[in-house]
Each structure stands twice: as C-alpha cells, then as structure tokens.
Design an enzyme around this catalytic site. Sequence first.
Site, short mmCIF file in Angstrom:
data_model
loop_
_atom_site.label_atom_id
_atom_site.label_comp_id
_atom_site.label_asym_id
_atom_site.label_seq_id
_atom_site.Cartn_x
_atom_site.Cartn_y
_atom_site.Cartn_z
N ASP A 1 -10.56 -7.70 6.30
CA ASP A 1 -9.59 -6.68 5.86
C ASP A 1 -10.20 -5.82 4.76
OD1 ASP A 1 -6.65 -5.63 5.74
OD2 ASP A 1 -7.21 -6.09 3.68
N SER B 1 11.82 -0.02 7.76
CA SER B 1 11.23 -1.26 7.27
C SER B 1 12.33 -2.30 7.23
CB SER B 1 10.68 -1.00 5.84
OG SER B 1 9.54 -1.76 5.59
N ARG B 2 11.95 -3.55 7.53
CA ARG B 2 12.98 -4.59 7.59
C ARG B 2 13.59 -4.85 6.21
NH1 ARG B 2 9.07 -8.98 9.74
NH2 ARG B 2 8.20 -8.16 7.80
N ILE C 1 0.82 -1.21 0.00
CA ILE C 1 0.00 0.00 0.00
C ILE C 1 0.86 1.27 0.00
CG2 ILE C 1 -0.32 0.16 2.52
CD1 ILE C 1 -2.91 0.90 -0.29
N LYS D 1 -5.54 1.49 7.86
CA LYS D 1 -6.70 0.75 8.34
C LYS D 1 -6.38 -0.74 8.34
CE LYS D 1 -8.42 -1.67 5.69
NZ LYS D 1 -8.12 -2.80 4.74
P1 NAP Z 1 2.13 -5.81 3.13
O1 NAP Z 1 2.75 -5.29 1.88
O2 NAP Z 1 2.02 -7.28 3.31
O3 NAP Z 1 2.86 -5.23 4.43
C1 NAP Z 1 3.40 -3.94 4.51
C2 NAP Z 1 4.79 -4.02 5.08
O4 NAP Z 1 4.72 -4.24 6.48
C3 NAP Z 1 5.60 -5.19 4.55
O5 NAP Z 1 6.14 -4.91 3.29
C4 NAP Z 1 6.65 -5.38 5.63
O6 NAP Z 1 7.79 -4.56 5.35
C5 NAP Z 1 5.93 -4.89 6.89
N1 NAP Z 1 5.62 -6.05 7.70
C6 NAP Z 1 5.08 -7.21 7.30
N2 NAP Z 1 5.02 -8.08 8.33
C7 NAP Z 1 5.56 -7.42 9.39
C8 NAP Z 1 5.82 -7.80 10.72
N3 NAP Z 1 5.56 -9.03 11.16
N4 NAP Z 1 6.35 -6.88 11.54
C9 NAP Z 1 6.66 -5.67 11.10
N5 NAP Z 1 6.48 -5.28 9.81
C10 NAP Z 1 5.93 -6.15 8.99
O7 NAP Z 1 0.68 -5.23 3.35
P2 NAP Z 1 -0.11 -4.03 2.65
O8 NAP Z 1 -0.98 -4.58 1.61
O9 NAP Z 1 0.80 -2.92 2.32
O10 NAP Z 1 -1.07 -3.64 3.87
C11 NAP Z 1 -0.59 -2.99 5.02
C12 NAP Z 1 -1.76 -2.33 5.71
O11 NAP Z 1 -2.38 -1.43 4.79
C13 NAP Z 1 -2.85 -3.32 6.15
O12 NAP Z 1 -3.38 -2.93 7.38
C14 NAP Z 1 -3.89 -3.21 5.04
O13 NAP Z 1 -5.20 -3.49 5.52
C15 NAP Z 1 -3.76 -1.74 4.65
N6 NAP Z 1 -4.21 -1.48 3.28
C16 NAP Z 1 -3.79 -2.26 2.25
C17 NAP Z 1 -4.31 -2.05 0.98
C18 NAP Z 1 -3.86 -2.86 -0.22
O14 NAP Z 1 -4.45 -2.71 -1.31
N7 NAP Z 1 -2.86 -3.70 -0.12
C19 NAP Z 1 -5.23 -1.04 0.76
C20 NAP Z 1 -5.58 -0.21 1.82
C21 NAP Z 1 -5.07 -0.45 3.08
P3 NAP Z 1 9.25 -5.06 5.78
O15 NAP Z 1 9.34 -6.53 5.47
O16 NAP Z 1 10.15 -4.23 4.95
O17 NAP Z 1 9.36 -4.79 7.26
#
Ligand code: NAP
Length: 308
Positions: free
Chosen positions: A168, A36-37, A14, A90
């Site tokens: 989600d 970020s890791r 996101i 969110k």
């Molecule tokens: P994501 O790419 O899976 O996660 C975002 C980043 O968080 C990962 O790249 C990772 O970065 C870090 N992360 C993952 N697991 C972690 C852990 N155990 N501890 C600490 N950091 C961790 O997810 P995303 O789709 O961006 O979603 C993230 C949030 O945004 C969620 O709450 C989601 O509901 C919200 N969101 C997503 C979307 C969408 O379309 N994807 C839309 C609106 C809102 P590192 O590995 O570099 O630490």
Amino acid sequence: MSAINLAIVGVGKIVNDQHLPSIARNPDFKLVATASRNGTVEGIDAYKTIDAMLEAVPAIDAVSLCMPPQFRYEAAHKALAAGKHVFLEKPPGATLSEVADLEATAAAKRLSLFASWHSRYAPAVEAAKAFLAATRITSVQVNWKEDVRHWHPNQAWIWQAGGLGVFDPGINALSIVTHILPRAAFLTSATLEFPENCDAPIAADLQFKDADNLPVHAVFDWRQTGKQTWDIVAETEAGTMVLSEGGAKLSVNGELKFAEPEQEYAQLYCRFAEIIKVGQSDVDLSPLRHVADAFLLGKRKIVEAFYD
Ligand code: NAP
C-alpha cells in the site's frame, strides 16, 4: 466552464486529510454530495450508498472513489454506467483486469477515468526525472520503511487479500520509480514476508532490472520504528542522487538541489479537471503491474503474527 459537480465515495482518513482541503481550494470543483456508510462532510448532502446518491443527485458530474481498493470496482462501474467521470484513489483497484475493464468502459462512454498516483506529484519528482534523463544510471536502491502501527491504525482491510499490505505504501515508491526511470524495469525475483495471521505482506524485498541490465533493488518494510524512510537512491555518472522524504527533496552528492512545499492532492485535482476538460483518461497501471508481478514471482516467508 462552470464548476464540475463532484461527489466523494468512502469518507475516511485520506478524504479528511487531503481530498477535502484540495477540493475546497480548487475552483474547478464543487463538492455536492458524499456516499459513505459512516463518514460525512459537514454541510454536504450525505448518502449511505453510491446507488442512493446517484439516484438523488443527478447533477453530479464526477466522483472520487476513496474506499479501500477491494471495494472500488463496483462503485466505479456504477459511476461510469451513470455517466460520471471517475477519480480512483491509489491503488486503482484490486486487480489489473478490473481496472482494464473500467478503462474500456470509460472510453466507450467518452468519460474520463483517472488512476491517481499522488506520489508522482511530490515536489522533487520531476527534478529527479530530469536529472536521471541527463546522465547514465548504474544502480537504483529504494528504501520504503515505515511503522504500520503509526500510519495505518485499525485498518483491517489493509491486511486482507487485495489490501496489498506493505505494498500500500510501497506502490507509492513504484509509482515514482516507473515515472522517473528512462526505461521500464521488470521484476526478476522477490521475497514477501507474510505475518502468519494475515493475507497481505508486512515486508517485501524486490529485485528488478531493465533491458540494459540496470539493477533496481527495493526494500519495503512496515516494521520500522523511529526514523521513517521513504528514499530512492540512484548511483549515476553525475553522482549519487537521493530523492528523499517520499519525493519531497532531491540531493546530489549530499547537496540539496530541490525542496518545495508538498501539494500532491492539489495537483491531482488540477490533473483530474484537465483530463475532464480535454475528454481524456489517465490510467497508467505500471505500478500495480509490478505489485501483481511480486505476488506472481515472489517467494513467501511466514513471519510472526501481527497485532495492532
Ligand atoms: P480508510 O479511512 O480505512 O477507508 C476509507 C473509507 O472507506 C472508510 O472510512 C469507510 O467509510 C470506507 N470503507 C471502508 N471499508 C469499506 C468497505 N468494506 N466497503 C465500502 N467502503 C468501505 O482508508 P484511507 O486511509 O482513507 O485509504 C483509502 C484509500 O486511499 C486506500 O486505497 C489508500 O491506499 C489510499 N490512500 C490513503 C492514504 C493515507 O494516508 N491514509 C494516502 C494516500 C492514499 P464508511 O465506513 O463511511 O463507508
């Protein structure tokens, strides 16, 4: 006022899809660091942890926390303790109580906490709210059905406890419903379908009503292939209102009334700047409360295992 020095924590899908382009176009913000890791942003100072970032870059004014919800509280607590304003992706956290704690901490430290709900800023949401305010609603049907393999590939966290599963995306529908209905509704029954190998549901069927007995039915399903559905349909005395495509389009009795280009994250960052400027927080927990209620009240059905 000079630009707000912003840092992002949790550089993933996101952040790359929405946060970075919206921040780049908003003169109120200057991205100065990330934590970020694994993820980084080209040209921006990158740290592995929020602790290292906060120590190395004292000029940070605000942080956007974009990691999965189960890991957000700790980062938010550290950011507030360091005197930073906080933008929460969110859902704002894994539990209601942890977000209440953040809200109290932000208030005590006179910092702004923003529990963002991007779908509330979808183009036709305000038009839907105005339409419903001017008529009598007789029923509401929410259909939020998408293909999890397409939208959430390899996201293990989403299937773990606290990842919310189908809630989600479903919480986006709830963030709209709680914003556009004139009275608050509450859950009366629910069925949640859990794959036998997951701790979060793949589908949910939810019945709500309000104090006037308005029936609100929501169906969330992650097994939808083909056409994807993000619709809210309200039967009213002024006709059938359909808020479709996740809040992008509004039609009444089949006639398109409102459709504008999507600018959800641009508006989220305008709102974040606004609350920082006036020294307020914006934390509405009603969508997350409905999800918590579904886990409290819902019947559980075990369904076939899910594999990506
Ligand atoms: P994501 O790419 O899976 O996660 C975002 C980043 O968080 C990962 O790249 C990772 O970065 C870090 N992360 C993952 N697991 C972690 C852990 N155990 N501890 C600490 N950091 C961790 O997810 P995303 O789709 O961006 O979603 C993230 C949030 O945004 C969620 O709450 C989601 O509901 C919200 N969101 C997503 C979307 C969408 O379309 N994807 C839309 C609106 C809102 P590192 O590995 O570099 O630490």
